[in-house]
Design a protein around this motif. Structure first.
Motif, PDB file in Angstrom:
ATOM      1  N   ASP A 261      58.081  71.133  36.845  1.00 29.34           N
ATOM      2  CA  ASP A 261      57.171  71.635  37.427  1.00 29.34           C
ATOM      3  C   ASP A 261      56.003  72.192  36.403  1.00 29.34           C
ATOM      4  O   ASP A 261      54.786  72.420  35.890  1.00 29.34           O
ATOM      5  CB  ASP A 261      56.974  72.851  38.340  1.00 29.34           C
TER       6      ASP A 261
ATOM      7  N   ALA B 287      47.839  64.832  36.728  1.00 23.91           N
ATOM      8  CA  ALA B 287      49.041  65.497  37.057  1.00 23.91           C
ATOM      9  C   ALA B 287      50.295  65.103  38.392  1.00 23.91           C
ATOM     10  O   ALA B 287      50.896  65.272  37.501  1.00 23.91           O
ATOM     11  CB  ALA B 287      48.844  67.321  37.480  1.00 23.91           C
ATOM     12  N   GLU B 288      49.710  64.305  39.456  1.00 20.85           N
ATOM     13  CA  GLU B 288      50.216  63.928  40.161  1.00 20.85           C
ATOM     14  C   GLU B 288      51.346  62.534  39.403  1.00 20.85           C
ATOM     15  O   GLU B 288      52.295  62.080  39.577  1.00 20.85           O
ATOM     16  CB  GLU B 288      49.170  63.368  41.379  1.00 20.85           C
TER      17      GLU B 288
ATOM     18  N   ARG C  50      47.247  69.202  34.036  1.00 18.59           N
ATOM     19  CA  ARG C  50      46.617  69.270  35.207  1.00 18.59           C
ATOM     20  C   ARG C  50      45.377  70.108  34.018  1.00 18.59           C
ATOM     21  O   ARG C  50      44.292  69.934  35.298  1.00 18.59           O
ATOM     22  CB  ARG C  50      47.040  70.809  36.543  1.00 18.59           C
TER      23      ARG C  50
ATOM     24  N   GLU D 153      51.969  71.138  35.540  1.00 19.08           N
ATOM     25  CA  GLU D 153      50.834  72.601  35.514  1.00 19.08           C
ATOM     26  C   GLU D 153      49.989  72.473  34.359  1.00 19.08           C
ATOM     27  O   GLU D 153      49.427  72.147  34.166  1.00 19.08           O
ATOM     28  CB  GLU D 153      51.454  73.949  35.684  1.00 19.08           C
TER      29      GLU D 153
ATOM     30  N   GLY E  47      43.019  66.828  34.879  1.00 16.66           N
ATOM     31  CA  GLY E  47      42.860  66.543  36.316  1.00 16.66           C
ATOM     32  C   GLY E  47      44.016  66.458  37.531  1.00 16.66           C
ATOM     33  O   GLY E  47      45.085  66.082  36.555  1.00 16.66           O
ATOM     34  N   ASP E  48      43.425  66.737  38.842  1.00 16.80           N
ATOM     35  CA  ASP E  48      44.467  67.119  39.674  1.00 16.80           C
ATOM     36  C   ASP E  48      45.855  65.099  39.806  1.00 16.80           C
ATOM     37  O   ASP E  48      46.923  64.921  39.617  1.00 16.80           O
ATOM     38  CB  ASP E  48      44.274  66.800  41.176  1.00 16.80           C
ATOM     39  N   GLU E  49      44.801  64.533  39.364  1.00 14.48           N
ATOM     40  CA  GLU E  49      45.006  63.007  40.097  1.00 14.48           C
ATOM     41  C   GLU E  49      46.283  62.679  38.642  1.00 14.48           C
ATOM     42  O   GLU E  49      47.150  62.020  38.890  1.00 14.48           O
ATOM     43  CB  GLU E  49      43.673  61.845  40.224  1.00 14.48           C
TER      44      GLU E  49
END
Length: 738
Positions: A229, A243-244, A236, A233, A239-241
């Motif tokens: 986790d 991080a995914e 991130r 983070e 960007g969120d993508e």
């Protein structure tokens, strides 16, 4: 061992599976799995790692690195070294320049360190780089990267504090590609942790599959230590993508420990070794029943060794006799040498260190000594690693011999550094290690050895030069040990003869060095505790033969070691040093009025000394010389260049080459920041000493560095203690004698 078919062979089924059924044969029998279809990649294009350079130390790391010991090859004459370096940086040998950057004047060296490009990087380079990085930080980064390009093993550790895109990418690459560098990468990602994530994400979500695999493997390692986790983070920031995608990769990623794990089927084929014929090698013999490995298994063993599978072969090595493995190992080395020493087979030297024994040491040391003269400095340095890996007393004796006396300064420097490492690992100084590097060679309590031929025996003892003395059953001295005869025991006699041959070689290797070492100890005033004196001199089976022929000092009194190993003073009265005594070898200047009495005692007992002690010439400075910084009586004298070079046997060191490769001086370090320096004209031409067959001693001065110019102001010869002054004058008197 012969490879004749009459040899009693062990059956294949009795051998470990790795020899009887090697991985490439198992792989050939198994169907090849279908190549999995590469999954479609989710890509985030255009991401860039953070820019800029940074350095981040683990707690206490910088202080620890700053305190790393560095061998100051040639003394701490920093002004001279800096001048030499500025004149021609590539000419300065890596350990010499490294010591200068680690310990020299920081203000002058900081602008230079980033451009330093050392040559001939050896295994000690990491130790040299550590205090340099601790001292100069980011200014040393480019130098470390240069070292890494030359040798990851020697320089990789020095990259650990640096945090930037290039270094993070290197570490990720090593973790995935270099098994030997995993010790660095685990420390790196463990120390920097989540701070490395922004540097890894652009590759982890990029288009290049190789870069993606490496970055993902590094992220998995960070996640193992800091949590998935937290890694997501930290990712991130891109960007969120991104991080995914990182989160998906972590869920699917293999543990980093598996990155270098071999596939279950192993290599698909053995390595090609056209220069080696396993059938011609002496075969290893099993400990249990004395049976030899079959030729097929021997060939498989060679192939596995070439694949650097030593860990997998540990069971095999434990099953075989050490002697047969050593002969097998040496035969591989000899075949490699006959093939021209192909550079693509570094495993040959590694296996020699893994399987070699004392006889290997005796055979390989002359090769190591000769390699630098055959453009083989790098191989010679690896040869030092072989001696260190074998690690026996005999191996360390030979390593120490190279450190003390070899004509190639680069190899000598590396050997000294290797000895320093061994000494430091044992918590000793190099002098203390040298005391301990003298085995007893199996000698008995009387300092000798009885060789049993069956119907006759021979007694071995040693003279003042540690030359073996051979006496027969009647006590009559013989010139040589006879070869076994028909009437001698068929087993005892050859074994005894072979034992004497090994003893003679080993003692010859150390004899001159041990005598010189003790003479140097007398001149420099070295002292030992009573326990050390008993262990390494009075009670040592071999060194006792030298020690009993010297006069010693303790508690202000002189004494000798009597024939029964008790101690006696000049009146032959018993003497016992106090428990707190400091014991040393007496110089004639220490003995005063007792000198003549001791000379008479040694004459009465017919004791021959190993080097001049009681009869040593004693010299003294004149009153004028004690108040001066020059020894005018030796100046203006012309002597053969060969005699000047002979000073190196007394600890003098040749100066750094100047314009045209000419050494214009030679110096002796006599105390901390005190040197006796001789200015030579025209100087010694490096590599062609016959160009200038004679040298004029233009000046003989005392200085604060081995580079006399500008370092003689205020210095006088009166600073020298009487023994040092006497020894310097003795050497110079001999040098200038007609």
């Amino acid at each position: 061992m012969s490879t004749d078919t009459a040899i009693d062979e062990a059956p294949l089924e009795a051998l470990p599976r790795i020899l009887a059924d090697p991985p490439w044969e198992r792989a050939a029998r198994e169907p090849k799995p279908a190549k999995p279809k590469e999954p479609e990649l989710r890509i985030v294009a255009g991401l860039e790692p953070p820019s800029g350079l940074a350095i981040a130390w683990a707690p206490g790391q910088q202080e620890q690195w700053a305190a790393t010991g560095v061998y100051t090859w040639g003394g701490e004459n920093w002004d001279e070294r800096l001048e030499q370096y500025l004149a021609d940086p590539p000419s300065m040998y890596a350990p010499t320049a490294g010591a200068m950057f680690a310990r020299g004047p920081e203000e002058q060296l900081r602008p230079l360190v980033s451009d330093w490009r050392p040559r001939y990087i050896g295994p000690y380079h990491s130790r040299t780089l550590k205090p340099i990085v601790a001292r100069f930080g980011l200014d040393a980064r480019d130098t470390v990267l240069h070292g890494v390009a030359e040798s990851v093993a020697a320089s990789g550790e020095a990259l650990l504090p640096f945090l930037d895109a290039q270094v993070v990418a290197l570490m990720a690459d090593w973790m995935f590609r270099l098994k030997t560098a995993q010790k660095y990468t685990r420390d790196y990602f463990g120390n920097h942790g989540l701070a490395t994530v922004p540097f890894l994400v652009p590759d982890a979500v990029g288009k290049s599959r190789p870069a993606r695999r490496k970055a993902t493997a590094a992220l998995v390692l960070v996640a193992e230590q800091h949590g998935g986790d937290a890694v997501v983070e930290a990712a991130r920031v891109h960007g969120d993508e991104a991080a995914e995608i990182v989160a998906e990769a972590l869920r699917a990623g293999a543990p980093v420990a598996d990155v270098h794990k071999k596939p279950a089927e192993g290599p698909s084929k053995p390595p090609k070794l056209p220069w080696l014929r396993p059938a011609k090698l002496p075969r290893p013999v099993l400990r249990e029943d004395g049976k030899a490995l079959p030729v097929t298994a021997t060939g498989n063993l060679v192939s596995l060794m070439a694949l650097s599978a030593d860990e997998d072969l540990r069971e095999v090595f434990e099953l075989c006799t050490p002697g047969s493995l050593a002969e097998f190992s040496w035969a591989i080395f000899e075949a490699w040498r006959k093939a021209g020493e192909p550079s693509r087979n570094p495993w040959v030297l590694s296996q020699l260190g893994r399987l070699g024994d004392d006889e290997t040491v005796r055979r390989v040391t002359p090769v190591i000594r000769a390699w630098p003269g055959q453009a083989g400095h790098a191989k010679a340095v690896r040869g030092l690693e072989v001696l260190t890996a074998i690690g026996t007393d005999v191996a360390l004796i030979h390593l120490n011999g190279i450190a003390r006396k070899v004509k190639f300064n680069g190899l000598k420097a590396e050997a000294r550094l290797a000895i320093d490492r061994v000494a430091e690992a044992r918590g000793l100084t190099t002098e203390q290690l040298a005391d301990r590097l003298v085995p007893d060679f199996g000698l008995d309590a009387e300092g000798g050895m009885t060789l049993d031929y069956g119907p006759r025996t021979f007694r071995i003892s040693f003279d003042e030069q540690l030359r073996p003395q051979i006496a027969d059953d009647s006590g009559k001295l013989r010139k040589a040990l006879p070869k076994p005869g028909a009437k001698d025991d068929a087993e005892l006699a050859p074994a005894a003869h072979q034992r004497f041959g090994a003893l003679k070689k080993d003692v010859r290797t150390i004899a001159a060095d041990q005598i010189q070492r003790l003479e140097t100890a007398m001149v420099t005033g070295r002292r030992w505790t009573p326990e050390e004196f008993q262990a390494y001199f009075a009670g040592h089976p071999l060194i006792w033969h030298i020690a009993r022929r010297l006069v010693w000092l303790a508690d202000g009194r002189s004494f000798r070691i009597a024939e029964d190993r008790t101690f006696a003073d000049v009146e032959d009265a018993a003497f016992t040093p106090s428990p707190s005594a400091e014991i040393g070898i007496a110089h004639p200047l220490h003995l005063g009025e007792e000198l003549a009495a001791w000379s008479e005692v040694f004459a009465d007992y017919e004791i021959t000394q190993p080097f001049p002690q009681l009869g040593r010439a004693v010299h003294a400075l004149t009153d004028a010389e004690r108040g001066a910084g020059r020894l005018a009586r030796f100046e203006g004298v012309t002597v053969p260049t060969g005699k000047v070079l002979g000073l190196t046997r007394h600890g003098w060191e040749r100066g750094a080459p100047q314009d045209g490769g000419v050494e214009h001086g030679i110096s002796l370090r006599v105390a901390e920041k005190r040197y006796i320096v001789i200015d030579l004209n025209p100087g010694i031409a490096v590599g062609a000493i016959d160009i200038f067959p004679e040298q004029e001693l233009r000046e003989v001065v005392i200085a604060t560095s081995s580079y006399a110019y500008g370092s003689t102001v205020g210095r006088t010869f009166g600073e020298l203690d009487p023994v040092t002054a006497s020894e310097v004058l003795a050497v110079l008197t001999d040098l200038t004698a007609q």
